[in-house]
Design a protein around this motif. Structure first.
Motif, PDB file in Angstrom:
ATOM      1  N   ALA A 105       0.832  -1.204   0.000  1.00 47.50           N
ATOM      2  CA  ALA A 105       0.000   0.000   0.000  1.00 47.50           C
ATOM      3  C   ALA A 105       0.869   1.258   0.000  1.00 47.50           C
ATOM      4  O   ALA A 105       0.594   2.220  -0.727  1.00 47.50           O
ATOM      5  N   LEU A 106       1.925   1.240   0.799  1.00 48.86           N
ATOM      6  CA  LEU A 106       2.832   2.387   0.848  1.00 48.86           C
ATOM      7  C   LEU A 106       3.555   2.571  -0.484  1.00 48.86           C
ATOM      8  O   LEU A 106       3.701   3.694  -0.975  1.00 48.86           O
ATOM      9  N   TYR A 109       1.351   4.155  -3.164  1.00 55.95           N
ATOM     10  CA  TYR A 109       0.805   5.495  -2.944  1.00 55.95           C
ATOM     11  C   TYR A 109       1.551   6.514  -3.791  1.00 55.95           C
ATOM     12  O   TYR A 109       2.782   6.594  -3.756  1.00 55.95           O
ATOM     13  N   ASN A 135       4.389  -0.192  -8.799  1.00 55.61           N
ATOM     14  CA  ASN A 135       4.541   1.233  -9.099  1.00 55.61           C
ATOM     15  C   ASN A 135       5.844   1.530  -9.842  1.00 55.61           C
ATOM     16  O   ASN A 135       6.519   2.527  -9.565  1.00 55.61           O
TER      17      ASN A 135
END
Length: 234
Positions: A105-106, A109, A135
């Motif tokens: 999740a981090l 972001y 990401n």
């Protein structure tokens, strides 16, 4: 890279409590800027940040910002002042160690980059996770930790590992030259002088909220009464 972070604030005598509130002011200012607000009074900014105006004015005075009587503070300039003091006008390279649910999740972001934090490395010990792309970054094996920290010029390490592994990972991170750590593991880390650790414990925050919810609902009838009720019901 010169490490300013809160070091400049310490050298200039800015209290730690003020430093802790600066990001709150900055978040409120970003919200105001997005709404097109050009100037803001201390009362308005204090209300947006959830503090009293006298405390806000004192905090900002440590930055040399006093506003203009009858006008207030120029939003964009105050954003710059606080960002500079916090070291956010630089590009900080960040590594996340531990790519479980929280780490993923981090890593996913997208808001960090706009605040001066560049996700540069992801590491995990699980062979099933190593090699994943998150990401735009490939998860590396934790065996490469020291090499990755050096190659990527990591300034800040985020630990999202199990409690049992946190201290060992922390020791390796520190030995590799990283002096700023954000710890999500539910354990207190031991670090040498000169290393800053910020701990985020979601369970503690939930317990504090539970305390306040209990008080708002009238609270227990005292520890002794609660114990007696528990015994009677057993």
């Amino acid at each position: 890279m010169t490490r300013r972070s809160t070091l400049g604030a310490r050298n200039r005598g800015i209290p730690e409590a003020t430093v802790a509130r600066l990001p709150v002011y900055l978040r409120a200012l970003h919200t105001l800027a997005e709404r097109g607000v050009v100037t803001v009074s201390s009362e308005e900014l204090a209300a947006a940040a959830g503090v009293n105006s006298a405390k806000l004015r004192k905090d900002l005075s440590h930055l040399g910002s006093y506003g203009t009587r009858g006008v207030g503070y120029e939003v964009q300039y105050l954003v710059y002042q606080i960002s500079r003091e916090l070291g956010l006008t630089q590009d900080w390279s960040v590594a996340i160690v531990g790519l479980g649910n929280l780490g993923r999740a981090l890593a996913g972001y997208g808001g960090f980059a706009s605040r001066g934090f560049r996700m540069s490395a992801l590491l995990d010990a699980d062979p099933a996770i190593v090699g994943d792309r998150i990401n735009g970054l490939t998860v590396e094996h934790i065996d490469k930790l020291e090499q990755v920290i050096t190659d990527c010029g990591i300034s800040i390490a985020v630990l999202a590992v199990p409690a049992s592994a946190a201290q060992a990972v922390c020791d390796r991170v520190v030995a590799s030259g990283v002096t700023s750590i954000l710890n999500f593991a539910p354990v207190v880390l031991t670090v040498p002088d000169g290393v800053d650790v910020r701990k985020v414990d979601l369970s503690i925050e939930l317990q504090i909220l539970a305390f306040h919810e209990q008080r708002k609902a009238g609270g227990p009838g005292g520890v002794e009464q609660e114990y007696l009720e528990a015994v009677d019901g057993s």
